[in-house]
Design a protein around this motif. Structure first.
Motif, PDB file in Angstrom:
ATOM      1  N   ALA A   1     -17.426 -43.907 -27.383  1.00 38.75           N
ATOM      2  CA  ALA A   1     -16.672 -43.057 -26.456  1.00 38.75           C
ATOM      3  C   ALA A   1     -17.603 -42.298 -25.524  1.00 38.75           C
ATOM      4  CB  ALA A   1     -15.809 -42.074 -27.241  1.00 38.75           C
ATOM      5  N   ASP A   2     -17.097 -41.976 -24.338  1.00 43.34           N
ATOM      6  CA  ASP A   2     -17.872 -41.184 -23.377  1.00 43.34           C
ATOM      7  C   ASP A   2     -18.070 -39.755 -23.866  1.00 43.34           C
ATOM      8  OD1 ASP A   2     -18.015 -43.363 -21.723  1.00 43.34           O
ATOM      9  OD2 ASP A   2     -16.385 -42.718 -20.395  1.00 43.34           O
ATOM     10  N   SER A   3     -17.018 -39.188 -24.449  1.00 48.58           N
ATOM     11  CA  SER A   3     -17.121 -37.816 -24.958  1.00 48.58           C
ATOM     12  C   SER A   3     -16.083 -37.607 -26.052  1.00 48.58           C
ATOM     13  CB  SER A   3     -16.905 -36.795 -23.836  1.00 48.58           C
ATOM     14  OG  SER A   3     -15.599 -36.901 -23.297  1.00 48.58           O
ATOM     15  N   GLY A   4     -16.264 -36.542 -26.812  1.00 49.14           N
ATOM     16  CA  GLY A   4     -15.393 -36.291 -27.951  1.00 49.14           C
ATOM     17  C   GLY A   4     -15.946 -36.957 -29.201  1.00 49.14           C
ATOM     18  N   SER A   5     -15.187 -36.915 -30.282  1.00 48.92           N
ATOM     19  CA  SER A   5     -15.684 -37.470 -31.548  1.00 48.92           C
ATOM     20  C   SER A   5     -14.601 -38.227 -32.299  1.00 48.92           C
ATOM     21  CB  SER A   5     -16.226 -36.344 -32.436  1.00 48.92           C
ATOM     22  OG  SER A   5     -15.180 -35.471 -32.824  1.00 48.92           O
ATOM     23  N   LEU A   6     -15.067 -39.210 -33.087  1.00 49.31           N
ATOM     24  CA  LEU A   6     -14.203 -39.953 -33.999  1.00 49.31           C
ATOM     25  C   LEU A   6     -14.884 -39.940 -35.362  1.00 49.31           C
ATOM     26  CD1 LEU A   6     -14.387 -41.926 -31.160  1.00 49.31           C
ATOM     27  CD2 LEU A   6     -12.488 -42.957 -32.370  1.00 49.31           C
ATOM     28  N   THR A   7     -14.129 -39.591 -36.399  1.00 54.52           N
ATOM     29  CA  THR A   7     -14.686 -39.601 -37.747  1.00 54.52           C
ATOM     30  C   THR A   7     -13.733 -40.290 -38.703  1.00 54.52           C
ATOM     31  OG1 THR A   7     -13.749 -37.426 -38.294  1.00 54.52           O
ATOM     32  CG2 THR A   7     -15.972 -37.462 -37.371  1.00 54.52           C
ATOM     33  N   ALA A   8     -14.310 -40.954 -39.695  1.00 57.63           N
ATOM     34  CA  ALA A   8     -13.556 -41.575 -40.778  1.00 57.63           C
ATOM     35  C   ALA A   8     -14.028 -40.947 -42.075  1.00 57.63           C
ATOM     36  CB  ALA A   8     -13.784 -43.088 -40.792  1.00 57.63           C
ATOM     37  N   ASP A   9     -13.128 -40.283 -42.772  1.00 57.92           N
ATOM     38  CA  ASP A   9     -13.483 -39.518 -43.970  1.00 57.92           C
ATOM     39  C   ASP A   9     -14.625 -38.539 -43.688  1.00 57.92           C
ATOM     40  OD1 ASP A   9     -11.530 -40.606 -45.522  1.00 57.92           O
ATOM     41  OD2 ASP A   9     -12.854 -41.857 -46.744  1.00 57.92           O
ATOM     42  N   GLY A  10     -14.606 -37.974 -42.484  1.00 56.04           N
ATOM     43  CA  GLY A  10     -15.580 -36.955 -42.121  1.00 56.04           C
ATOM     44  C   GLY A  10     -16.891 -37.471 -41.566  1.00 56.04           C
ATOM     45  N   ALA A  11     -17.122 -38.787 -41.639  1.00 54.95           N
ATOM     46  CA  ALA A  11     -18.362 -39.368 -41.131  1.00 54.95           C
ATOM     47  C   ALA A  11     -18.132 -39.927 -39.730  1.00 54.95           C
ATOM     48  CB  ALA A  11     -18.853 -40.475 -42.062  1.00 54.95           C
ATOM     49  N   ALA A  12     -19.081 -39.690 -38.834  1.00 58.56           N
ATOM     50  CA  ALA A  12     -18.946 -40.160 -37.461  1.00 58.56           C
ATOM     51  C   ALA A  12     -18.876 -41.679 -37.401  1.00 58.56           C
ATOM     52  CB  ALA A  12     -20.124 -39.668 -36.632  1.00 58.56           C
ATOM     53  N   ILE A  13     -17.969 -42.188 -36.565  1.00 57.80           N
ATOM     54  CA  ILE A  13     -17.872 -43.624 -36.332  1.00 57.80           C
ATOM     55  C   ILE A  13     -18.883 -43.990 -35.251  1.00 57.80           C
ATOM     56  CG2 ILE A  13     -16.377 -45.475 -35.467  1.00 57.80           C
ATOM     57  CD1 ILE A  13     -14.006 -43.970 -36.671  1.00 57.80           C
ATOM     58  N   THR A  14     -19.901 -44.750 -35.635  1.00 55.98           N
ATOM     59  CA  THR A  14     -20.969 -45.106 -34.697  1.00 55.98           C
ATOM     60  C   THR A  14     -21.073 -46.615 -34.491  1.00 55.98           C
ATOM     61  OG1 THR A  14     -22.586 -45.112 -36.504  1.00 55.98           O
ATOM     62  CG2 THR A  14     -22.313 -43.056 -35.272  1.00 55.98           C
ATOM     63  N   GLY A  15     -20.270 -47.386 -35.187  1.00 55.97           N
ATOM     64  CA  GLY A  15     -20.302 -48.834 -35.051  1.00 55.97           C
ATOM     65  C   GLY A  15     -19.313 -49.463 -36.008  1.00 55.97           C
ATOM     66  N   PRO A  16     -19.209 -50.794 -36.015  1.00 53.86           N
ATOM     67  CA  PRO A  16     -18.280 -51.478 -36.925  1.00 53.86           C
ATOM     68  C   PRO A  16     -18.652 -51.249 -38.383  1.00 53.86           C
ATOM     69  CG  PRO A  16     -19.042 -52.951 -35.172  1.00 53.86           C
ATOM     70  CD  PRO A  16     -19.916 -51.737 -35.113  1.00 53.86           C
ATOM     71  N   ASP A  17     -17.658 -51.352 -39.250  1.00 56.63           N
ATOM     72  CA  ASP A  17     -17.881 -51.192 -40.684  1.00 56.63           C
ATOM     73  C   ASP A  17     -16.801 -51.989 -41.417  1.00 56.63           C
ATOM     74  OD1 ASP A  17     -17.331 -49.621 -43.409  1.00 56.63           O
ATOM     75  OD2 ASP A  17     -19.366 -49.150 -42.766  1.00 56.63           O
ATOM     76  N   PRO A  18     -17.127 -52.659 -42.530  1.00 56.71           N
ATOM     77  CA  PRO A  18     -16.137 -53.464 -43.253  1.00 56.71           C
ATOM     78  C   PRO A  18     -14.937 -52.676 -43.761  1.00 56.71           C
ATOM     79  CG  PRO A  18     -18.359 -53.998 -43.985  1.00 56.71           C
ATOM     80  CD  PRO A  18     -18.473 -52.785 -43.118  1.00 56.71           C
ATOM     81  N   THR A  19     -15.063 -51.350 -43.867  1.00 59.56           N
ATOM     82  CA  THR A  19     -13.919 -50.553 -44.313  1.00 59.56           C
ATOM     83  C   THR A  19     -12.881 -50.389 -43.211  1.00 59.56           C
ATOM     84  OG1 THR A  19     -14.980 -48.460 -43.685  1.00 59.56           O
ATOM     85  CG2 THR A  19     -15.340 -49.262 -45.947  1.00 59.56           C
ATOM     86  N   ARG A  20     -13.273 -50.677 -41.962  1.00 58.04           N
ATOM     87  CA  ARG A  20     -12.369 -50.597 -40.813  1.00 58.04           C
ATOM     88  C   ARG A  20     -12.282 -51.983 -40.179  1.00 58.04           C
ATOM     89  NH1 ARG A  20     -15.408 -48.251 -37.463  1.00 58.04           N
ATOM     90  NH2 ARG A  20     -17.093 -47.433 -38.756  1.00 58.04           N
ATOM     91  N   VAL A  21     -11.158 -52.660 -40.373  1.00 57.13           N
ATOM     92  CA  VAL A  21     -11.028 -54.053 -39.932  1.00 57.13           C
ATOM     93  C   VAL A  21      -9.919 -54.160 -38.895  1.00 57.13           C
ATOM     94  CG1 VAL A  21     -10.575 -56.421 -40.659  1.00 57.13           C
ATOM     95  CG2 VAL A  21     -11.853 -54.888 -42.160  1.00 57.13           C
TER      96      VAL A  21
END
Length: 264
Positions: A73-93
């Motif tokens: 994202a250009d600005s703002g934040s996204l977190t999954a279970d409190g951890a920043a989303i910085t790239g793909p992860d098998p828990t998010r499909v």
């Protein structure tokens, strides 16, 4: 809030908690910035099923790609279970509108792709069989994609996602290309899988009725640059019925928010 009907019939939720805070994003187009999302904030609880509605091209699918970690994202934040989303992860499909199956690979091998890419296939082959059983395709494990109907191909795509045991299933119009009867059947299948597996689900759809039938909560977006226009909690147990006056009234409300008040 997670729907009581899901909580009563499913295993305890193992879904991710998702938080989107003041998120803005845009694209460069011929040297100019095209804003797509503007100050979007949204919280989704573990095990919740949330549907996103809005005008075509407003940025819903872009938001899914950001949540999946496919873009930043250009600005703002996204977190999954409190951890920043910085790239793909098998828990998010993510599951797309097009099943995107490899035509030269049999159904079993298409479903196994994720485990194979992670180097886990040799020790977890049984998960492929389990995923195919979940979507009712065990007998088609040796078939090729060309031998499947559209609905069956989309079920293979779902199995390919489920084999990774996701905690967040991201659905970008997965039923959009199906005929009406198959789509109705697949809507119920999405609900059944979600209830059994306990993951969090985030769905983009252009079908207002579909959103009301499957989701706990519906988020309505404005035109681009998208902002949240309304949030509606669907206070109905599953299975839901299309002719339920409560859902019919909500459909009218949503169509009005989308500027289609006379379309019902």
């Amino acid at each position: 809030m997670v729907n009581a009907a899901r909580a009563a019939s499913a295993e305890p939720s193992r879904g991710l908690a998702l938080r989107i805070d003041n998120l803005s994003h845009g694209f460069s187009l011929e040297g100019h910035k095209l804003p797509v999302l503007e100050r979007v904030s949204l919280e989704i609880e573990p095990g919740e099923f949330v549907a996103l509605l809005g005008p075509s091209g407003c940025g819903k699918s872009t938001l899914l790609r950001l949540v999946a970690g496919l873009e930043g994202a250009d600005s703002g934040s996204l977190t999954a279970d409190g951890a920043a989303i910085t790239g793909p992860d098998p828990t998010r499909v993510m599951v797309f509108q097009d099943p995107t199956l490899y035509p030269w690979r049999r159904v079993w091998d298409n479903v196994a792709l994720g485990l194979e890419a992670q180097g886990l296939l040799k020790t977890t082959k049984g998960k492929v069989d389990e995923a195919l059983a979940k979507v009712g395709l065990s007998q088609f494990a040796r078939a090729y994609p060309r031998q499947l109907s559209g609905g069956m191909a989309q079920r293979v795509a779902l199995a390919r996602a489920l084999v990774n045991e996701p905690r967040l299933l991201i659905l970008d119009e997965p039923l959009g290309k199906l005929d009406s009867l198959t789509r109705i059947a697949m809507q119920q299948e999405l609900i059944d899988l979600w209830q059994r597996q306990g993951y969090t689900a985030l769905l983009v759809t252009h079908d207002v009725e579909e959103a009301l039938l499957v989701a706990n909560r519906v988020i309505v977006f404005s035109d681009r640059p998208a902002q949240i226009k309304a949030e509606l909690t669907i206070d109905r147990a599953y299975p839901r019925h299309r002719d339920d006056p409560y859902l019919v009234d909500l459909r009218k409300q949503i169509l009005g928010l989308l500027g289609l008040g006379q379309s019902w």
